[in-house]
Design a protein around this motif. Sequence first.
Motif, PDB file in Angstrom:
ATOM      1  N   ASP A  29       0.843  -1.188   0.000  1.00 44.80           N
ATOM      2  CA  ASP A  29       0.000   0.000   0.000  1.00 44.80           C
ATOM      3  C   ASP A  29       0.880   1.240   0.000  1.00 44.80           C
ATOM      4  O   ASP A  29       2.102   1.159  -0.097  1.00 44.80           O
ATOM      5  CB  ASP A  29      -0.979  -0.010   1.183  1.00 44.80           C
ATOM      6  N   PHE A  30       0.259   2.398   0.118  1.00 44.00           N
ATOM      7  CA  PHE A  30       1.000   3.660   0.083  1.00 44.00           C
ATOM      8  C   PHE A  30       2.022   3.749   1.213  1.00 44.00           C
ATOM      9  O   PHE A  30       3.086   4.357   1.071  1.00 44.00           O
ATOM     10  CB  PHE A  30       0.016   4.830   0.165  1.00 44.00           C
ATOM     11  N   GLY A  31       1.704   3.142   2.360  1.00 40.66           N
ATOM     12  CA  GLY A  31       2.640   3.165   3.474  1.00 40.66           C
ATOM     13  C   GLY A  31       3.985   2.553   3.138  1.00 40.66           C
ATOM     14  O   GLY A  31       5.019   3.005   3.628  1.00 40.66           O
ATOM     15  N   GLY A  32       3.972   1.501   2.322  1.00 42.86           N
ATOM     16  CA  GLY A  32       5.221   0.873   1.894  1.00 42.86           C
ATOM     17  C   GLY A  32       5.967   0.150   2.993  1.00 42.86           C
ATOM     18  O   GLY A  32       7.161  -0.143   2.858  1.00 42.86           O
ATOM     19  N   ARG A  67      -9.993  -2.827  -1.252  1.00 41.09           N
ATOM     20  CA  ARG A  67      -8.948  -1.868  -1.598  1.00 41.09           C
ATOM     21  C   ARG A  67      -9.444  -1.039  -2.773  1.00 41.09           C
ATOM     22  O   ARG A  67      -9.957  -1.582  -3.752  1.00 41.09           O
ATOM     23  CB  ARG A  67      -7.672  -2.630  -1.990  1.00 41.09           C
ATOM     24  N   ALA A  68      -9.273   0.277  -2.686  1.00 39.36           N
ATOM     25  CA  ALA A  68      -9.616   1.150  -3.814  1.00 39.36           C
ATOM     26  C   ALA A  68      -8.335   1.796  -4.327  1.00 39.36           C
ATOM     27  O   ALA A  68      -7.633   1.241  -5.161  1.00 39.36           O
ATOM     28  CB  ALA A  68     -10.649   2.181  -3.398  1.00 39.36           C
ATOM     29  N   ALA A  69      -7.988   2.960  -3.767  1.00 36.81           N
ATOM     30  CA  ALA A  69      -6.770   3.635  -4.202  1.00 36.81           C
ATOM     31  C   ALA A  69      -5.515   3.056  -3.552  1.00 36.81           C
ATOM     32  O   ALA A  69      -4.398   3.345  -3.987  1.00 36.81           O
ATOM     33  CB  ALA A  69      -6.862   5.133  -3.898  1.00 36.81           C
ATOM     34  N   GLY A  70      -5.676   2.243  -2.504  1.00 36.84           N
ATOM     35  CA  GLY A  70      -4.530   1.641  -1.844  1.00 36.84           C
ATOM     36  C   GLY A  70      -3.700   2.616  -1.040  1.00 36.84           C
ATOM     37  O   GLY A  70      -2.504   2.417  -0.852  1.00 36.84           O
ATOM     38  N   HIS A  71      -4.334   3.674  -0.513  1.00 36.56           N
ATOM     39  CA  HIS A  71      -3.593   4.695   0.220  1.00 36.56           C
ATOM     40  C   HIS A  71      -3.544   4.436   1.724  1.00 36.56           C
ATOM     41  O   HIS A  71      -3.219   5.350   2.487  1.00 36.56           O
ATOM     42  CB  HIS A  71      -4.180   6.082  -0.061  1.00 36.56           C
ATOM     43  N   SER A  72      -3.827   3.228   2.146  1.00 33.26           N
ATOM     44  CA  SER A  72      -3.629   2.920   3.563  1.00 33.26           C
ATOM     45  C   SER A  72      -2.143   2.983   3.888  1.00 33.26           C
ATOM     46  O   SER A  72      -1.283   2.857   3.010  1.00 33.26           O
ATOM     47  CB  SER A  72      -4.201   1.545   3.900  1.00 33.26           C
ATOM     48  N   LEU A  73      -1.852   3.193   5.159  1.00 34.08           N
ATOM     49  CA  LEU A  73      -0.464   3.435   5.571  1.00 34.08           C
ATOM     50  C   LEU A  73       0.130   2.311   6.398  1.00 34.08           C
ATOM     51  O   LEU A  73       1.353   2.243   6.547  1.00 34.08           O
ATOM     52  CB  LEU A  73      -0.391   4.738   6.381  1.00 34.08           C
ATOM     53  N   GLY A  74      -0.714   1.445   6.918  1.00 32.48           N
ATOM     54  CA  GLY A  74      -0.208   0.391   7.776  1.00 32.48           C
ATOM     55  C   GLY A  74      -0.710  -0.987   7.400  1.00 32.48           C
ATOM     56  O   GLY A  74      -0.892  -1.840   8.263  1.00 32.48           O
ATOM     57  N   PRO A 319       6.061   5.962   6.843  1.00 31.96           N
ATOM     58  CA  PRO A 319       5.680   5.550   8.206  1.00 31.96           C
ATOM     59  C   PRO A 319       5.064   6.710   8.981  1.00 31.96           C
ATOM     60  O   PRO A 319       5.624   7.211   9.956  1.00 31.96           O
ATOM     61  CB  PRO A 319       7.019   5.096   8.809  1.00 31.96           C
ATOM     62  N   TRP A 320       3.874   7.118   8.547  1.00 29.09           N
ATOM     63  CA  TRP A 320       3.224   8.295   9.112  1.00 29.09           C
ATOM     64  C   TRP A 320       2.522   7.942  10.427  1.00 29.09           C
ATOM     65  O   TRP A 320       2.072   6.809  10.634  1.00 29.09           O
ATOM     66  CB  TRP A 320       2.206   8.866   8.123  1.00 29.09           C
ATOM     67  N   MET A 321       2.426   8.933  11.289  1.00 28.58           N
ATOM     68  CA  MET A 321       1.844   8.709  12.604  1.00 28.58           C
ATOM     69  C   MET A 321       1.122   9.963  13.071  1.00 28.58           C
ATOM     70  O   MET A 321       1.710  11.038  13.138  1.00 28.58           O
ATOM     71  CB  MET A 321       2.950   8.350  13.599  1.00 28.58           C
ATOM     72  N   ASP A 322      -0.165   9.823  13.371  1.00 25.51           N
ATOM     73  CA  ASP A 322      -0.961  10.894  13.973  1.00 25.51           C
ATOM     74  C   ASP A 322      -1.376  10.481  15.372  1.00 25.51           C
ATOM     75  O   ASP A 322      -1.821   9.338  15.588  1.00 25.51           O
ATOM     76  CB  ASP A 322      -2.232  11.168  13.158  1.00 25.51           C
ATOM     77  N   VAL A 323      -1.244  11.390  16.319  1.00 24.50           N
ATOM     78  CA  VAL A 323      -1.718  11.143  17.679  1.00 24.50           C
ATOM     79  C   VAL A 323      -2.734  12.218  18.050  1.00 24.50           C
ATOM     80  O   VAL A 323      -2.661  13.354  17.570  1.00 24.50           O
ATOM     81  CB  VAL A 323      -0.568  11.120  18.701  1.00 24.50           C
ATOM     82  N   PHE A 324      -3.700  11.833  18.896  1.00 25.58           N
ATOM     83  CA  PHE A 324      -4.700  12.760  19.414  1.00 25.58           C
ATOM     84  C   PHE A 324      -4.464  12.925  20.912  1.00 25.58           C
ATOM     85  O   PHE A 324      -4.411  11.935  21.650  1.00 25.58           O
ATOM     86  CB  PHE A 324      -6.120  12.223  19.191  1.00 25.58           C
ATOM     87  N   TYR A 412      -4.534   7.769  15.569  1.00 24.74           N
ATOM     88  CA  TYR A 412      -5.407   7.737  14.392  1.00 24.74           C
ATOM     89  C   TYR A 412      -5.054   6.465  13.641  1.00 24.74           C
ATOM     90  O   TYR A 412      -3.935   6.311  13.140  1.00 24.74           O
ATOM     91  CB  TYR A 412      -5.150   8.984  13.550  1.00 24.74           C
ATOM     92  N   LEU A 413      -5.995   5.536  13.550  1.00 20.33           N
ATOM     93  CA  LEU A 413      -5.692   4.186  13.104  1.00 20.33           C
ATOM     94  C   LEU A 413      -5.486   4.058  11.604  1.00 20.33           C
ATOM     95  O   LEU A 413      -5.152   2.976  11.123  1.00 20.33           O
ATOM     96  CB  LEU A 413      -6.797   3.230  13.565  1.00 20.33           C
ATOM     97  N   THR A 414      -5.654   5.144  10.857  1.00 20.20           N
ATOM     98  CA  THR A 414      -5.370   5.064   9.426  1.00 20.20           C
ATOM     99  C   THR A 414      -3.877   4.994   9.155  1.00 20.20           C
ATOM    100  O   THR A 414      -3.460   4.649   8.054  1.00 20.20           O
ATOM    101  CB  THR A 414      -5.975   6.279   8.690  1.00 20.20           C
TER     102      THR A 414
END
Length: 473
Positions: A29-32, A67-74, A319-324, A412-414
């Motif tokens: 996926d995009f995450g690679g 899967r559509a665009a395959g832009h998931s990261l994990g 390897p992107w990461m968002d926290v809340f 953020y689980l995406t």
Amino acid sequence: MNGIVQDLKCLIAGEVSDSLELLTEVSQDFGGIYQKSPQVVVTPKNPRDIAQTVKYASAKGLVISSRAAGHSLGGQSLNQDGIVLNMKNLDGIRDIQKDQLWFKADAGTSWNQVVDACVPDGLVPPVLTNYFGVSLGGTHSAGGIGAASFLYGNQADNCLGVEVVTAEGDIVWCTPEENSELFNHVLCGYNQFGIITQVQHKLRVYPSQTRTYLLFYDDLDALLHDKRILVTEQRIDHLVSFPVPCLQGISRATGFIQPLIQWFYTLRITVEANSLEEIDDKQILAGLNFYRHIHTEDLGFAQFIEPMIQVDSKEIAHPWMDVFLAASSAKDYIETTLKKLPTFLDISKTQMGCFCLVNRNNTKPMFRLPQEEELIVGFGIYPSIPKSQVQPILAELKKLSNLSLEMGGKRYLTCWIDFTIQQWQSQFGDYWPEVNEIKSKYDPKGIFNSGFFEYEHITHQFIEDVAKSAIAV
């Protein structure tokens, strides 16, 4: 393997393939970061094809992912040894109701298509992410956040209805009133409870003009204070900020060459209006504690919402990461993170962002936020690196992820996720037992998107089915 292809070709109108080229295409996926190899790729022609494929997967004990665009990261859109549903052909906009302010479209439709269809009529979805190449099904399954989310919640919060294929292969329409439990869990549910095939989503009438202010800060306390004012008083319509590193020199006092970095912060805020004369600059900026007002930019709305970022996934990992974080915890976490980042990332090439959410505007139970405060600060780290560097960087990012959970934050689980079962429990808190119950109710055999969530249990029946399938193959 050929038997699965032949079976499915007899069942559906769409395409079924086990070609090495196509299997390779959907193995990342995009995450690679992760690579998984399915047995078969199904490109459905309609929801009935998906329903038939789900029934087949359930009977054979095969896991299934969409899967559509395959832009998931994990790895959320990946699949090991099962069936991938390639949603690319389900990309039609079904209806746009200008008077009732909603549109309906297939799950594989991109947000680019939605914007192109709606903006000429003066309409826009309430929340847009910073990249429009992602699909409706993808962002509704994840949440979908943008610079206007502090006002409108995430994209899933603006969903009016979804068509879902269940684990039994039924096609059901779900709204807050009809099949509400399934509605509330397929949204932000990462295809764990059903497969979204169609979406009905809110629209709003947009004003013709925007004014954006670019403000510069040399103090994190001042930035966070001003964000609270801007959000709670609803002075603005869009908000995002960016840490900016400034190298001051180097130190050798520790025996190592250590960069001395001063962090600054750019705050980008935007106001919408029907005419620029309506905007009162003094009122918008009153009482703010910025170091310098760098720039003001007036744009027509359609030009303003055009995404500013471009993405390239070739031979690159993300390897992107968002926290809340609760607003009161944000300063400590951000300062700790900015101190550690230069030890393992080239911060001159690493994008970061800081945004705001408001608890009351985020209503979906699978989209987790700290509950003790109304104002939430989101902080994101978005490296784009050669794949050879992934593992050591993930090890350091995991420490920062762990720190966010220890401080009462949520992920953020995406993005990239590597949780223990205890951390999944921490992510969902008191809701964790119900998440397991809902999974058992709507996907008792565990066929949907296996390998992402780590549940406390899967049914014995699913284990038996997988064992029988392995013997059969």
